[in-house]
Scaffold this motif. Structure first.
Motif, short mmCIF file in Angstrom:
data_model
loop_
_atom_site.label_atom_id
_atom_site.label_comp_id
_atom_site.label_asym_id
_atom_site.label_seq_id
_atom_site.Cartn_x
_atom_site.Cartn_y
_atom_site.Cartn_z
N SER A 38 0.84 -1.21 0.00
CA SER A 38 0.00 0.00 0.00
C SER A 38 0.88 1.27 0.00
CB SER A 38 -1.00 -0.02 1.17
OG SER A 38 -0.29 -0.15 2.37
N SER A 39 2.13 1.08 -0.45
CA SER A 39 3.05 2.21 -0.67
C SER A 39 3.28 3.09 0.54
CB SER A 39 2.56 3.07 -1.85
OG SER A 39 2.49 2.29 -3.01
N GLN A 40 3.35 2.43 1.70
CA GLN A 40 3.64 3.19 2.92
C GLN A 40 5.13 3.53 2.98
OE1 GLN A 40 1.33 3.89 5.41
NE2 GLN A 40 0.22 2.01 5.92
N LYS A 41 5.44 4.49 3.83
CA LYS A 41 6.83 4.84 4.07
C LYS A 41 7.15 4.32 5.48
CE LYS A 41 5.68 7.42 0.44
NZ LYS A 41 4.87 6.76 -0.57
N VAL A 42 7.86 3.19 5.54
CA VAL A 42 8.03 2.48 6.81
C VAL A 42 9.42 2.75 7.40
CG1 VAL A 42 8.02 0.18 7.89
CG2 VAL A 42 6.62 0.61 5.86
#
Ligand SMILES: Nc1ncnc2c1ncn2[C@@H]1O[C@H](COP(=O)(O)OP(=O)(O)OP(=O)(O)O)[C@@H](O)[C@H]1O
Ligand SMILES: [Mg+2]
Length: 382
Positions: A38-42
């Motif tokens: 979901s294209s998160q920035k982790v």
């Protein structure tokens, strides 16, 4: 694994592990995959040698199989910021086929970038900015490079996942400025997932949890914890059993106990124990101790010089922690017992040892990042 009658050592350390060498972590793999899909920035944070790089390598392998473009960059490897940017551009472009074709791609997407194609020492072509020779400064191109993943994913209609390993290293290059540039570019990229990982926990945690920093609340924070002892014990038993090595009950427990949940040390000691026992067909009581002694003797000189470079207050504190553990270091009892001096100076010494990467802290307790150096300090320092 049996290779022409020769039993290959099933334990690996000192490099990222994936596949059959990568144990457990199912939940972490799933969670990271879901976040990246979901294209998160982790932000992925843990103490040293806990398995961050192996976890991301495993996740990237699985995502690649789903057709996602992945890029992995270890920031510890660069002596300068322009080298880092250059390598990043080359990694981003590696999916574009021959460089001439990729150059057209860049010209279309980011006309200002204007990289040139040069040959490396092996004669392989790569993109270079020729920064030494052109007036084109880093500031003019860095945001374009960080913008590139968004453009590529748009043009190709594909998701991209990018990993910046040891991300805190950007702080050594004009970090505050770079944080701002990266943040403003990545937050607009709807189809690009990012992992920013590293082991300097307080530096990374600061980046995401301080309201005045650009990365404030950019995405989920994932902390990689120890692998439970029983789980690692199960893997150890399985591997020794499948090679018909008869292991004395205590040996594997000793490995787990020494390693304190850090998978690197489990793999390291198991690797050595395997080598030690495979020809005899058995591992006996006392073998793990022999293996530990052997490892310490191999690093003896390095430990001596590391120790020699420490100031007295650090030596005192490290000796105390190696003998009594790192809990309640600031209690009156602990300080008196080990003759440590005043709490304010102990705090400063602890912080400095953490900055140097010699100590780390978890749940209020300090510990050596290098367990062999800890054992050496305990056993060989008066
Ligand atoms: N899930 C795992 N299963 C088995 N071994 C593992 C696992 N994770 C890590 N290891 C072992 O630990 C070693 C270090 O792992 P890795 O390099 O992934 O950790 P790291 O947290 O990135 O370390 P560093 O802090 O040095 O960057 C590996 O070489 C491997 O031996
Ligand atoms: Mg790593």
């Amino acid at each position: 694994m049996c290779n022409g009658g020769y039993m290959e050592n099933p334990f690996i350390y000192g490099e990222r592990v994936t596949g059959e060498y990568f144990w457990d972590r199912e939940q972490e793999v799933e969670r990271l995959k879901i976040d990246l899909l979901s294209s998160q920035k982790v932000f992925l944070i843990s103490s040293r040698k806990m398995g961050k790089s192996s976890l991301v390598a495993t996740v990237l392998e699985q995502l690649e199989k789903q057709g996602i473009i992945t890029v992995y960059l270890d920031l510890e490897k660069f002596s300068s910021y322009d080298k880092l940017l250059e390598r990043y551009l080359n990694c981003l472009m590696k999916h574009e086929g021959p460089l001439e074709k990729a150059l057209d791609f860049i010209k279309q997407l980011l006309p200002q970038l204007r990289p040139e194609i040069r040959l490396d020492e092996e004669g392989k072509p790569f993109f270079s900015f020729g920064l030494g020779r052109s007036p084109q400064g880093i500031e003019n191109i860095e945001s374009e490079i960080y913008e590139l993943p968004g453009k590529i994913s748009e043009k190709k209609g594909k998701k991209i996942v990018i990993v910046f390993d040891e991300f805190q290293e950007i702080l050594d290059f004009n970090g505050k400025h770079i944080e701002g540039v990266i943040r403003s570019e990545v937050q607009r990229q709807r189809n690009v997932g990012y992992v920013f990982c590293g082991s300097k926990k307080h530096l990374l945690a600061d980046m995401v949890s301080s309201p005045e920093r650009p990365f404030y609340q950019i995405g989920p924070i994932m902390r990689l914890d120890k692998i439970p002892g029983e789980t690692m014990l199960r893997f150890l038993k399985e591997k020794f059993l499948s090679a018909n090595i008869d292991v004395d009950g205590g040996c594997l427990d000793q490995i787990i106990e020494f390693s304190r949940g850090v998978p690197h040390y489990v793999q390291m000691l198991a690797h050595r124990l395997w080598d030690y026992s495979v020809s005899k067909g058995k591992a006996e009581a006392g073998d793990v101790q022999k293996v530990v002694n052997e490892l310490i003797s191999q690093s003896f000189e390095e430990f001596q010089s590391r120790w020699g470079n420490l100031i007295t207050s650090k030596k005192l504190l490290l000796k105390a922690i190696s003998v009594s553990g790192g809990q309640n270091v600031l209690s009156k009892k602990y300080m008196t017992e080990h003759n440590l001096g005043y709490p304010s100076s102990i705090r400063r010494t602890l912080l400095s040892l953490m900055d140097e990467g010699i100590l780390d802290k978890e749940d209020g307790s300090y510990f050596f990042t290098d367990l062999l150096f800890c054992r050496w300090t305990k056993d060989y320092v008066e």
